[in-house]
Enzyme design. Structure first.
Site, mmCIF file in Angstrom:
data_model
loop_
_atom_site.group_PDB
_atom_site.id
_atom_site.type_symbol
_atom_site.label_atom_id
_atom_site.label_comp_id
_atom_site.label_asym_id
_atom_site.label_seq_id
_atom_site.Cartn_x
_atom_site.Cartn_y
_atom_site.Cartn_z
ATOM 1 N N HIS A 66 0.874 -1.573 0.233
ATOM 2 C CA HIS A 66 0.268 0.405 0.201
ATOM 3 C C HIS A 66 0.574 1.551 0.096
ATOM 4 C CE1 HIS A 66 -2.935 -2.938 2.273
ATOM 5 N NE2 HIS A 66 -3.125 -3.116 1.658
ATOM 6 N N PRO A 67 1.612 1.707 -0.788
ATOM 7 C CA PRO A 67 3.061 2.503 -0.941
ATOM 8 C C PRO A 67 1.946 3.593 -1.100
ATOM 9 C CG PRO A 67 3.024 1.336 -3.341
ATOM 10 C CD PRO A 67 1.871 0.510 -2.358
#
Length: 535
Positions: A470-471
């Site tokens: 989930h950058p």
């Protein structure tokens, strides 16, 4: 030279939403560019196929971080989608908006128009919950959001066990709850994965004013006299230039959008000079503020009826496959997690900063990329630190656009993140020890009962913890010296250039990031259209 009104770089969750909404106006020409191929194979359409895509080189960039000092210098795997649909074509399909307080925090950081009341209409506009809709949930949007087609009894007991230790049960999370537990909604329609490409672009692909090109790698945005006028791309071994009459929108994701900006001469001047790139706009925040949710698993041996590992092993997996082909139902039609609890790591937390995702099965990732269902009866839960204090960055390795950037995540660099993750592991144990789930659990496998002290659990986190894929945050929105875009997503110091994807998040949302990424695309399209009317 070909010329369009708008060029969108990246056919991922945000980019597809931008392209669809801009192309709703037949008077404008929209070009959507994607570096990866079309995503139309069986295992992409099949929800359980995500396991086969985890290290698939055709559809996955397959990035790795730099060695992480706080994780015994391990290189952490960073999967990213490389296909029409972006990471939404390979992800776990969990649909979580984030918490309403996330967006109010964005607003309070100086980003007017991004509070919960501002973004809620965009969430509702993108969603189609169908009969599950409520006043806070949408039911006419392009993206189908559905409940799990199988609600395993063990997941039911997980929810009840969490409720008994004080976590409120909700039938359908909407983002306003400080804490909650329940079944997880997913972007699955009639048993088939729904990426933003599937839901936004595929239904209108025949529009004459919308052109979608895959297998096109953008080398840089072309800047002339302080404004974006087009892009330079590599396609089929040939370099060509495409003009943009109105705007260029970068939607390449939190790991690649800063790379595109830096290759275009937009970023920290000293860093660009080191790679012999002329600094056209000195923006020191490009690539900084990188965030991701750190994750670790707890696995436990269970009674046979409490796990569906056996249903996906041996001859039974063929029966399950036949069931899916015939009915688009069963275990192959499920997202990555069946249920989740959103909880506080401590009483001082204003709202949930941990996501505990549960599944009545276990699996093993092998170094060669193969994922196998374990041949024992077992269940697992993963804890995500959803509001990390640690910040990393994306750096260029070279001026070669085909060379992956360097990713420095700095996981567990802040003591607050260590405390939160250890609390999360203990909360999983508390739920597993609570009835009625406790009756199904025989023994903990990982980290194992021998890991009991904080130091032992920290060692486990350092050895086995990973990113949650989930950058966010690497081109953050704001008005401070490190901000890359303003509240209208315009790149500072450049005209006719915006960024619209998870990279603009000042702080990552408290949950899976696909839903807010699509919301950002929806809102970006409105901002672009509104500004076009002022010209």
């Amino acid at each position: 030279m070909q010329k369009y009104d708008y060029i969108i770089i990246g056919a991922g969750s945000a980019g597809c939403a931008v392209a669809r909404r801009l192309s709703d106006d037949p008077a404008v020409r929209v070009l959507l560019l994607e570096a990866g191929p079309p995503a139309n194979e069986f295992w992409i359409r099949t929800p359980a196929g995500m396991a086969k895509l985890f290290k698939n080189k055709r559809y996955n960039w397959g990035y790795f971080t730099e060695p992480v000092p706080t994780l015994h210098d391990r290189r952490v795997y960073f999967p990213r989608g490389k296909a029409l649909g972006g990471s939404g074509a390979i992800n776990g399909m969990v649909y979580v908006r984030g918490n309403s307080r996330d967006f109010d925090q964005w607003r309070d950081l100086g980003n007017q128009g991004w509070g919960w009341d501002d973004v809620l209409p965009y969430f509702k506009r993108l969603e189609n919950y169908g009969a599950l809709a409520s006043p806070l949930l949408g039911n006419n949007g392009p993206l189908t959001v559905s409940e799990p087609v199988v609600k395993h009894p063990t997941a039911v007991d997980f929810i009840e066990a969490a409720r008994r230790i004080g976590v409120p049960h909700v039938e359908m999370p909407n983002g306003t709850e400080p804490e909650s537990v329940g079944f997880l909604p997913a972007s699955i329609r009639d048993g088939i994965r729904q990426s933003a490409y599937d839901s936004y672009i595929a239904p209108v692909r025949s529009r004459p004013n919308l052109v979608v090109e895959s297998d096109v790698h953008v080398r840089r945005v072309i800047l002339e006299n302080g404004q974006a006028t087009g892009v330079e791309v590599l396609q089929g071994g040939q370099v060509r230039t495409i003009g943009a009459g109105r705007e260029v929108v970068i939607s390449a994701g939190a790991l690649n959008s800063p790379q595109v900006l830096m290759l275009s001469g937009i970023g920290d001047g000293e860093a660009l000079h080191a790679h012999a790139i002329e600094t056209l706009v000195d923006l020191p925040g490009v690539g900084k503020n990188l965030q991701d949710h750190f994750v670790a698993r707890v696995q436990a041996r269970s009674t046979p009826e409490s796990s569906y590992n056996r249903a996906l092993a041996g001859w039974r997996k063929y029966a399950e496959g036949a069931r899916y082909v015939a009915t688009k139902s069963g275990y192959l039609a499920l997202a990555s997690s069946m249920a989740a609890a959103f909880v506080r790591s401590s009483p001082e937390a204003e709202y949930a900063d941990l996501e505990i995702s549960f599944r009545p099965m276990t699996f093993t990732h092998h170094p060669n990329g193969k994922v196998d269902i374990d041949d024992i009866d077992a269940v697992s839960a993963s804890v995500y630190n959803t509001r990390p204090a640690s910040r990393g960055e994306v750096r260029l390795r070279s001026r070669d656009p085909l060379e992956a950037p360097a990713f420095v995540p700095n996981f567990l660099a802040e003591p607050a993140d260590v405390r939160a993750m250890i609390s999360g592991l203990r909360k999983i144990r508390a739920i597993l020890a609570s009835q009625p789930l406790a009756a199904r659990v025989l023994e903990e496998l990982t980290p194992g009962p021998a890991a009991d002290t904080d130091d032992q659990l920290l060692d486990y986190l350092r050895r086995e913890g990973n990113c949650a894929f989930h950058p966010a945050g690497s081109c953050k929105m704001g008005n401070d010296p490190m901000a890359v875009v303003d509240e209208r997503l315009r790149v500072r110091g450049v005209k006719r250039l915006r960024v619209a994807d998870a990279s603009i998040m000042p702080t990552v949302t408290a949950g899976n990031t696909n839903a807010p990424s699509i919301m950002i695309g929806e809102k970006a399209a409105d901002l672009i259209r509104a500004d076009a009317k002022k010209i």
